[in-house]
Design a protein around this motif. Sequence first.
Motif, PDB file in Angstrom:
ATOM      1  N   MET A   1       0.955  -1.356   0.240  1.00  0.00           N
ATOM      2  CA  MET A   1       0.082  -0.236  -0.057  1.00  0.00           C
ATOM      3  C   MET A   1       0.940   0.907  -0.305  1.00  0.00           C
ATOM      4  O   MET A   1       1.924   0.952   1.206  1.00  0.00           O
ATOM      5  N   LEU A   4      -0.089   4.674   2.969  1.00  0.00           N
ATOM      6  CA  LEU A   4       0.765   3.578   4.256  1.00  0.00           C
ATOM      7  C   LEU A   4       1.823   3.264   4.787  1.00  0.00           C
ATOM      8  O   LEU A   4       1.308   1.775   3.541  1.00  0.00           O
ATOM      9  N   LYS A   6       3.738   0.395   6.002  1.00  0.00           N
ATOM     10  CA  LYS A   6       3.221  -0.804   6.472  1.00  0.00           C
ATOM     11  C   LYS A   6       3.194  -0.819   7.776  1.00  0.00           C
ATOM     12  O   LYS A   6       2.038  -1.636   8.295  1.00  0.00           O
ATOM     13  N   TYR A   9      -0.645   0.786   8.573  1.00  0.00           N
ATOM     14  CA  TYR A   9      -1.155  -0.372   7.731  1.00  0.00           C
ATOM     15  C   TYR A   9      -1.246  -1.320   9.062  1.00  0.00           C
ATOM     16  O   TYR A   9      -2.820  -1.982   9.026  1.00  0.00           O
ATOM     17  N   ALA A  51      -9.070  -0.999   9.957  1.00  0.00           N
ATOM     18  CA  ALA A  51      -9.163  -0.966   9.131  1.00  0.00           C
ATOM     19  C   ALA A  51     -10.010  -2.829   8.365  1.00  0.00           C
ATOM     20  O   ALA A  51      -9.681  -3.629   9.624  1.00  0.00           O
ATOM     21  N   LEU A  77      -9.414   2.660   1.653  1.00  0.00           N
ATOM     22  CA  LEU A  77      -8.141   3.462   0.926  1.00  0.00           C
ATOM     23  C   LEU A  77      -6.811   3.903  -0.615  1.00  0.00           C
ATOM     24  O   LEU A  77      -6.584   4.472  -0.198  1.00  0.00           O
TER      25      LEU A  77
END
Length: 118
Positions: A1, A4, A6, A9, A51, A77
């Motif tokens: 991603m 963000l 890691k 996230y 999330a 996201l």
Amino acid sequence: MTLLPKSIYDRLLANGRRQDPVRGTEDEIDFHPVVKLFTPDAGCTWLLTEADPDEPDIAFGLCDLGLGFPELGYVSLSELASVRGRLGLPVEVDRHFKATKPISRYATDASAAGHIAA
């Protein structure tokens, strides 16, 4: 991603996993925000707490699009990663943000002020 880091996230996903079994009950967890995102050239702010482990592109938090009506809700996201402000700048992580209260308090304060103050 790419939006963000890691580590952030992973914390959002961990909160999502903790929230999943109690979501919608009186035991629902009032997390402190994990991350603050903002548009440097458009006045938008997001404070995200978790999330969804079943849909990892979906995050929950306090969303303020700069229209005077911040609200709790879900956001994609990948859509946030594609947002650009007036000058074409992407959404950024506020690396200096430190949550000092649970998301419900940020929401109450934002509702009264008409914007997120964090």
